[in-house]
Design a protein around this motif. Sequence first.
Motif, PDB file in Angstrom:
ATOM      1  N   VAL A  58     -75.614  -6.277  18.689  1.00  0.00           N
ATOM      2  CA  VAL A  58     -76.956  -5.991  19.189  1.00  0.00           C
ATOM      3  C   VAL A  58     -76.945  -4.601  19.823  1.00  0.00           C
ATOM      4  CG1 VAL A  58     -77.488  -8.426  19.580  1.00  0.00           C
ATOM      5  CG2 VAL A  58     -76.556  -7.060  21.451  1.00  0.00           C
ATOM      6  N   PRO A  59     -78.055  -3.902  19.814  1.00  0.00           N
ATOM      7  CA  PRO A  59     -78.042  -2.518  20.278  1.00  0.00           C
ATOM      8  C   PRO A  59     -77.783  -2.376  21.768  1.00  0.00           C
ATOM      9  CG  PRO A  59     -80.284  -3.250  19.898  1.00  0.00           C
ATOM     10  CD  PRO A  59     -79.386  -4.318  19.339  1.00  0.00           C
ATOM     11  N   MET A  60     -77.122  -1.286  22.111  1.00  0.00           N
ATOM     12  CA  MET A  60     -76.983  -0.896  23.517  1.00  0.00           C
ATOM     13  C   MET A  60     -78.322  -0.326  23.970  1.00  0.00           C
ATOM     14  SD  MET A  60     -73.218   0.916  23.537  1.00  0.00           S
ATOM     15  CE  MET A  60     -73.418   1.833  22.000  1.00  0.00           C
ATOM     16  N   ILE A  61     -78.829  -0.815  25.082  1.00  0.00           N
ATOM     17  CA  ILE A  61     -80.111  -0.305  25.579  1.00  0.00           C
ATOM     18  C   ILE A  61     -80.011   0.266  26.992  1.00  0.00           C
ATOM     19  CG2 ILE A  61     -81.527  -1.735  24.072  1.00  0.00           C
ATOM     20  CD1 ILE A  61     -81.983  -3.630  26.408  1.00  0.00           C
ATOM     21  N   SER A  62     -78.909   0.016  27.698  1.00  0.00           N
ATOM     22  CA  SER A  62     -78.741   0.636  29.013  1.00  0.00           C
ATOM     23  C   SER A  62     -78.537   2.127  28.830  1.00  0.00           C
ATOM     24  CB  SER A  62     -77.540   0.025  29.743  1.00  0.00           C
ATOM     25  OG  SER A  62     -77.788  -1.317  30.077  1.00  0.00           O
ATOM     26  N   GLY A  63     -79.389   2.915  29.464  1.00  0.00           N
ATOM     27  CA  GLY A  63     -79.348   4.370  29.319  1.00  0.00           C
ATOM     28  C   GLY A  63     -80.287   4.907  28.256  1.00  0.00           C
ATOM     29  N   GLN A  64     -80.982   4.003  27.561  1.00  0.00           N
ATOM     30  CA  GLN A  64     -81.946   4.436  26.542  1.00  0.00           C
ATOM     31  C   GLN A  64     -83.210   4.965  27.223  1.00  0.00           C
ATOM     32  OE1 GLN A  64     -82.853   5.816  23.747  1.00  0.00           O
ATOM     33  NE2 GLN A  64     -81.816   4.189  22.539  1.00  0.00           N
ATOM     34  N   ASN A  65     -83.973   5.782  26.515  1.00  0.00           N
ATOM     35  CA  ASN A  65     -85.225   6.298  27.062  1.00  0.00           C
ATOM     36  C   ASN A  65     -86.201   5.151  27.326  1.00  0.00           C
ATOM     37  OD1 ASN A  65     -84.449   9.011  26.905  1.00  0.00           O
ATOM     38  ND2 ASN A  65     -85.116   9.160  24.781  1.00  0.00           N
ATOM     39  N   ALA A  66     -86.797   5.159  28.519  1.00  0.00           N
ATOM     40  CA  ALA A  66     -87.720   4.083  28.894  1.00  0.00           C
ATOM     41  C   ALA A  66     -88.918   4.019  27.954  1.00  0.00           C
ATOM     42  CB  ALA A  66     -88.188   4.274  30.339  1.00  0.00           C
ATOM     43  N   ALA A  67     -89.459   5.164  27.593  1.00  0.00           N
ATOM     44  CA  ALA A  67     -90.639   5.174  26.721  1.00  0.00           C
ATOM     45  C   ALA A  67     -90.329   4.568  25.365  1.00  0.00           C
ATOM     46  CB  ALA A  67     -91.172   6.602  26.554  1.00  0.00           C
ATOM     47  N   TYR A  68     -89.096   4.776  24.889  1.00  0.00           N
ATOM     48  CA  TYR A  68     -88.716   4.187  23.605  1.00  0.00           C
ATOM     49  C   TYR A  68     -88.575   2.668  23.714  1.00  0.00           C
ATOM     50  CZ  TYR A  68     -86.068   2.636  19.630  1.00  0.00           C
ATOM     51  OH  TYR A  68     -85.671   1.929  18.534  1.00  0.00           O
ATOM     52  N   ILE A  69     -87.927   2.194  24.759  1.00  0.00           N
ATOM     53  CA  ILE A  69     -87.779   0.742  24.946  1.00  0.00           C
ATOM     54  C   ILE A  69     -89.149   0.088  25.008  1.00  0.00           C
ATOM     55  CG2 ILE A  69     -86.940  -1.076  26.487  1.00  0.00           C
ATOM     56  CD1 ILE A  69     -84.718   0.840  27.366  1.00  0.00           C
ATOM     57  N   ASP A  70     -90.040   0.699  25.758  1.00  0.00           N
ATOM     58  CA  ASP A  70     -91.398   0.167  25.885  1.00  0.00           C
ATOM     59  C   ASP A  70     -92.091   0.140  24.517  1.00  0.00           C
ATOM     60  OD1 ASP A  70     -93.739  -0.550  27.755  1.00  0.00           O
ATOM     61  OD2 ASP A  70     -94.559   1.129  26.613  1.00  0.00           O
ATOM     62  N   ALA A  71     -91.971   1.224  23.766  1.00  0.00           N
ATOM     63  CA  ALA A  71     -92.605   1.299  22.445  1.00  0.00           C
ATOM     64  C   ALA A  71     -92.022   0.266  21.496  1.00  0.00           C
ATOM     65  CB  ALA A  71     -92.447   2.710  21.869  1.00  0.00           C
ATOM     66  N   ALA A  72     -90.697   0.057  21.564  1.00  0.00           N
ATOM     67  CA  ALA A  72     -90.056  -0.926  20.690  1.00  0.00           C
ATOM     68  C   ALA A  72     -90.558  -2.333  20.995  1.00  0.00           C
ATOM     69  CB  ALA A  72     -88.538  -0.855  20.858  1.00  0.00           C
TER      70      ALA A  72
END
Length: 220
Positions: A58-72
């Motif tokens: 499963v993808p690593m999401i800690s440290g990912q851009n917040a706007a991208y996580i929200d959009a996903a």
Amino acid sequence: MNKALPTIFGLMVAFATASGYAQEVKGDAAAGAQKNAMCIGCHNIVGYKSSFPEVYKVPMISGQNAAYIDAALQEYKKGARKFPTMRSIADSLTDQDMANLAAYYAADGKKIEVAEKPAKAPDEVVSLLLQKGGCVSCHGENFSKPINDAYPKIAGQHADYLYVTLKAYKNPKEGPYSGRANPIMGGIAAQFTNQELRQLANYIGALDSQLQVVPESRFR
């Protein structure tokens, strides 16, 4: 072909579509920490793998851009991304919940400092594939500095996940559980064979990453 074209195209696409992905609700990381019970069982366990419809980390999401996580999360809720577990979770979240979780995971990756290094140069074959896709045009320097926060950092992301994701963009109607309906990424991925997509994924996945898996204390 003019080598500047992929970069120009990427910039035009990025600025033309950024407004559609912009995070409009201000996220609260502390509130996100209270809402992440549905997330930690996959994204906070080192080496955790999805087993359906394919096996991959499963993808690593800690440290990912917040706007991208929200959009996903918004795309899962709308059905543009079809993975059933994530669709079910996203469907239960409000826009504020999504923004809060995005803020939490973006900050979570900063708990462990990661030194930035120049990306390892690709071999000639991969270099040509990267130019053909114009990947750096959106995902930025070292594939860790997207030109807009609505785009993901991809350097060091699990290679098997990247490969499955690229295939999903290439075949948005492949099945009820795996397609991704994004015309930009779909058009890019469609240029490549699956073998070429795997080569791209393996190169990008081997780069130093700002993304992490940060285990919850109960999993350490």
